[in-house]
Design a protein around this motif. Sequence first.
Motif, mmCIF file in Angstrom:
data_model
loop_
_atom_site.group_PDB
_atom_site.id
_atom_site.type_symbol
_atom_site.label_atom_id
_atom_site.label_comp_id
_atom_site.label_asym_id
_atom_site.label_seq_id
_atom_site.Cartn_x
_atom_site.Cartn_y
_atom_site.Cartn_z
ATOM 1 N N ALA A 466 0.823 -1.208 0.000
ATOM 2 C CA ALA A 466 0.000 0.000 0.000
ATOM 3 C C ALA A 466 0.858 1.258 0.000
ATOM 4 N N GLN A 467 2.017 1.193 0.667
ATOM 5 C CA GLN A 467 2.921 2.350 0.678
ATOM 6 C C GLN A 467 3.414 2.700 -0.716
ATOM 7 N N ARG A 468 3.373 1.717 -1.615
ATOM 8 C CA ARG A 468 3.819 1.924 -2.993
ATOM 9 C C ARG A 468 2.646 2.060 -3.952
ATOM 10 N N GLY A 469 1.447 2.247 -3.395
ATOM 11 C CA GLY A 469 0.264 2.461 -4.222
ATOM 12 C C GLY A 469 -0.233 1.203 -4.913
ATOM 13 N N LYS A 470 0.067 0.042 -4.366
ATOM 14 C CA LYS A 470 -0.336 -1.226 -4.980
ATOM 15 C C LYS A 470 -1.383 -1.913 -4.110
ATOM 16 N N THR A 471 -2.245 -2.711 -4.733
ATOM 17 C CA THR A 471 -3.327 -3.384 -4.009
ATOM 18 C C THR A 471 -3.032 -4.874 -3.870
ATOM 19 N N VAL A 472 -3.478 -5.396 -2.771
ATOM 20 C CA VAL A 472 -3.267 -6.811 -2.478
ATOM 21 C C VAL A 472 -4.621 -7.486 -2.254
ATOM 22 N N GLU A 473 -4.800 -8.656 -2.861
ATOM 23 C CA GLU A 473 -6.014 -9.438 -2.679
ATOM 24 C C GLU A 473 -5.607 -10.804 -2.102
ATOM 25 N N ILE A 474 -6.179 -11.122 -0.945
ATOM 26 C CA ILE A 474 -5.893 -12.415 -0.307
ATOM 27 C C ILE A 474 -7.029 -13.372 -0.612
ATOM 28 N N THR A 475 -6.712 -14.513 -1.217
ATOM 29 C CA THR A 475 -7.730 -15.477 -1.633
ATOM 30 C C THR A 475 -7.412 -16.871 -1.099
ATOM 31 N N GLY A 476 -8.400 -17.750 -1.193
ATOM 32 C CA GLY A 476 -8.189 -19.173 -0.898
ATOM 33 C C GLY A 476 -8.172 -19.554 0.568
ATOM 34 N N LEU A 477 -8.545 -18.624 1.454
ATOM 35 C CA LEU A 477 -8.540 -18.964 2.879
ATOM 36 C C LEU A 477 -9.606 -20.013 3.191
ATOM 37 N N ASN A 478 -9.220 -21.060 3.934
ATOM 38 C CA ASN A 478 -10.235 -22.008 4.381
ATOM 39 C C ASN A 478 -11.055 -21.369 5.501
ATOM 40 N N ALA A 479 -12.126 -22.016 5.912
ATOM 41 C CA ALA A 479 -13.076 -21.396 6.838
ATOM 42 C C ALA A 479 -12.434 -20.960 8.157
ATOM 43 N N PRO A 480 -11.689 -21.827 8.859
ATOM 44 C CA PRO A 480 -11.080 -21.370 10.123
ATOM 45 C C PRO A 480 -10.081 -20.237 9.925
ATOM 46 N N SER A 481 -9.290 -20.319 8.850
ATOM 47 C CA SER A 481 -8.308 -19.263 8.575
ATOM 48 C C SER A 481 -8.998 -17.954 8.245
ATOM 49 N N ALA A 482 -10.090 -18.028 7.453
ATOM 50 C CA ALA A 482 -10.830 -16.820 7.078
ATOM 51 C C ALA A 482 -11.451 -16.167 8.309
ATOM 52 N N ASP A 483 -11.971 -16.987 9.217
ATOM 53 C CA ASP A 483 -12.580 -16.447 10.433
ATOM 54 C C ASP A 483 -11.541 -15.728 11.286
ATOM 55 N N LEU A 484 -10.365 -16.338 11.466
ATOM 56 C CA LEU A 484 -9.305 -15.713 12.250
ATOM 57 C C LEU A 484 -8.811 -14.437 11.579
ATOM 58 N N HIS A 485 -8.649 -14.481 10.258
ATOM 59 C CA HIS A 485 -8.169 -13.311 9.519
ATOM 60 C C HIS A 485 -9.163 -12.165 9.596
ATOM 61 N N THR A 486 -10.450 -12.471 9.478
ATOM 62 C CA THR A 486 -11.484 -11.433 9.522
ATOM 63 C C THR A 486 -11.517 -10.758 10.895
ATOM 64 N N ARG A 487 -11.358 -11.542 11.960
ATOM 65 C CA ARG A 487 -11.429 -10.983 13.304
ATOM 66 C C ARG A 487 -10.217 -10.117 13.653
#
Length: 495
Positions: A466-487
């Motif tokens: 983001a400091q360089r004006g670029k965007t990052v998309e995180i994909t493929g998280l399984n359900a437990p990983s997605a829940d932890l990441h979201t929180r």
Amino acid sequence: MSPARWSRALRPAWLTDPKVWRTEVLAGLVVGLALIPEAIAFSIIAGVDPAIGLFASFTMAVTVAVFGGRRAMISAATGAVALVIAPLNREHGLGYLIAAVILAGVFQVVLGVLGVAKLMRFIPRSVMVGFVNSLSILVFMAQVPEMRDVPWAVYPLVAAGLLMMVFFPRITKAVPAPLVSIAVLTAVTIAAGIAVPTVGDKGALPSSLPVPGLPDVPFTTDTLVLVAPYAFAMALVGLMESLMTAKLVDDITDTHSSKKRESIGQGIANIVTGFFGGMGGCAMIGQTMINVKVSGARTRLSTFLAGVFLMVLCIVFGPVVSDIPMAALVAVMIMVCFATFDWHSIAPKTLRRMPVGEITVMVITVVSVVVTHNLAVGVVGGSVTAMVIFARRVAHHAGVTAVKDPDGTTVVYRVAGELFFASANELVGRFDYAGDPDRIVVDLSAAHVWDASSVAVLDTVEAKYAQRGKTVEITGLNAPSADLHTRLTGELVGH
């Protein structure tokens, strides 16, 4: 099922099978004999009268036989507990020691209810092997003083005892070989008038049963604060030794035991022991191996009778028991050491095939226990070492590969492996923040996010792009990983 059949089904095996009854009774007698010098020796370590240790062994065995979770396991006064509470007795007196024993029992009951026994699943096999081997070494080392600066007749008596225990089972197994060895050596020394150290030399045996009572201490907050640290340490050491011994017996007998019930049972036994003026205790590896591995006991009857026989032998047959040569009991304990030690674990063939990390954990466990004479230190040290080795091993399994789209507008980073504090921290340096295009995809379909450290690393990667004006998309998280990441995302790293 009819009431009569229900009654037969609920009867313990020793009531219906004479062979089982004989095995359990004789095993209890052998263990009761073996407990006497051990209890006296541990009383000396704790700095109390020998009767205090003998009373503890009696009440511990009888109570655990009823409330414990592992059949045929022997609990009594132990060296591990004696070492923990000895300073309290030395500095403040017996009353405070008794109070600590009762409080330790309360702690054990609470810990049992809270499910502390479940932590046993985190004890690796290499630690268990180290635990068994170190205990065998400690039991053997405890016999060495009994063979030092003694009359020369002790040595042939010990050798004769070992030979009888090796060869007598080839004649018959109807009577435990240790019992035969003790009886024969006692008869020989008395008949021949051989002057060697005896059980009576260890201390006077009690002449009456213990009576219940309250510890002679002021029931104040100051007393509670004073004894609580000793009680908690005793509770942890006692539970650890008991649960490890229970697991060992599980493996030997191919049966399951309730570790939660065992934890609570140990607590109840220490509470009862304290109110009867005993020094407390826990499971005993040596006597348990005599009971289970040498004598073949499998039920609660042997544990119960070990305590009963201990008191009967002291009160009714005290003069006879006092004449038992220590050489006979030393021979029994040496045989137990050899039977308990896991010789396969140090065989050259095993060592060549075993991973270096597993051997290291086993050695650290053994050395820690033998040097400190503290089982808790060895088990905790070995377990921590095993976890560190495992974390390092798993950390190297996390990998990152980058694939750019043909048009050069997107790069996809595929992350594979287990992401946790040891592996995730290395990810930050695996991205080309300056050289990558404006769109970055981090594909975690082959990874699992385990902790906050991993989420923080992913946030750091996003922040650097983001400091360089670029965007990052995180994909493929399984359900437990997605829940932890979201929180946790956005809460751990400043932007």
